[in-house]
Design a protein around this motif. Structure first.
Motif, PDB file in Angstrom:
ATOM      1  N   TYR A  21       0.837  -1.206   0.000  1.00  0.00           N
ATOM      2  CA  TYR A  21       0.000   0.000   0.000  1.00  0.00           C
ATOM      3  C   TYR A  21       0.870   1.254   0.000  1.00  0.00           C
ATOM      4  CZ  TYR A  21      -4.262  -2.726   0.861  1.00  0.00           C
ATOM      5  OH  TYR A  21      -5.316  -3.596   0.759  1.00  0.00           O
ATOM      6  N   LYS A  54     -11.937  -1.190   0.066  1.00  0.00           N
ATOM      7  CA  LYS A  54     -11.474  -2.421  -0.562  1.00  0.00           C
ATOM      8  C   LYS A  54     -12.537  -3.507  -0.497  1.00  0.00           C
ATOM      9  CE  LYS A  54      -8.999  -4.432  -1.881  1.00  0.00           C
ATOM     10  NZ  LYS A  54      -8.763  -5.784  -2.081  1.00  0.00           N
ATOM     11  N   ILE A  60      -7.881  -0.769  -6.130  1.00  0.00           N
ATOM     12  CA  ILE A  60      -6.726  -0.084  -5.549  1.00  0.00           C
ATOM     13  C   ILE A  60      -6.447   1.226  -6.293  1.00  0.00           C
ATOM     14  CG2 ILE A  60      -4.198  -0.272  -5.284  1.00  0.00           C
ATOM     15  CD1 ILE A  60      -5.621  -1.770  -3.111  1.00  0.00           C
TER      16      ILE A  60
END
Lengths: 118, 118
Positions: A21, A54, A60
DNA sequence: ACTTGACTTAGAGTTAACTCTAATCAATAT
DNA sequence: ATATTGATTAGAGTTAACTCTAAGTCAAGT
């Protein structure tokens, strides 16, 4: 202040995923004197929000977009509102679709019950 | 009786995907004298069901499992019932999760509205 | 006769989102 | 002093579910 391991534990994701991330610029943790990542309460809150997005099938790439708007500051508030409103429409469509499927499954299951109980 | 192209058009998926489902033993179409695939109404119905399962996040592997039970015949009815009942629990959990997310989005969006309208 | 378009196959390539490996370093536990 | 634990990096590998490519066959239209 949490280490990457603690943060991963708290959130139920892996440390690997947290680094991923970060590479995707969704989160920028602090660093301690030794160079290790440190996550604050506000990092945790942000990550919990990201995980919710998510779970609801936001890709993403879109989360990344939203994160970059947050970074840009106040003047992107309207863009963010629009992005979330659009996502809410998608969430509601998903709910509708799942409710239809639920009905179909109830029907199918009832047919099998009749069949197996006969 | 439909060709692969017609079937793909009807279902909104690609001919490639239909061949892929066949390789995965999820569907076994008929063949015409030239060796081309032919799909009947009942194939279409089955595929519509498969697509519904897919949309509700059932993995191809589980759909394959269900398809193989169907092929095995009557005596697997109880297994199929259990598989569908289990999936229904998952669908309901998804609905619950999405409804929570919807609430959170409503709240977030309201905050942004206050912010941008001030 | 020739082109167009749909079909065939085996198998390679793609995309998203991780997930892991290797090599290394630093702090703690025995 | 050494062993373990948990951290670091760049970059490779994995998985699901397609998605496409190459090389070819075949029927219909002009």
């Amino acid at each position: 202040m949490y280490t990457i391991g603690e943060t991963a534990g708290l959130l139920g994701i892996s440390a690997h995923t947290l680094r991923y991330y970060e590479k995707e610029e969704i989160i920028v943790p602090l660093r301690d004197t030794g160079g290790d990542r440190r996550y604050t309460e506000s990092h945790i809150k942000w990550l919990q929000f990201v995980i919710k997005l998510k779970e609801t099938q936001m890709p993403i790439a879109s989360i990344k977009k939203y994160a970059s708007l947050v970074t840009e500051g106040e003047q992107t508030a309207l863009d963010r509102l629009n992005l979330l409103a659009e996502h809410q429409r998608s969430v509601r469509a998903q709910i509708q679709m799942l409710q239809d499927a639920d009905g179909m499954l109830t029907f199918k299951i009832a047919s099998y019950r009749t069949l197996t109980e006969a």
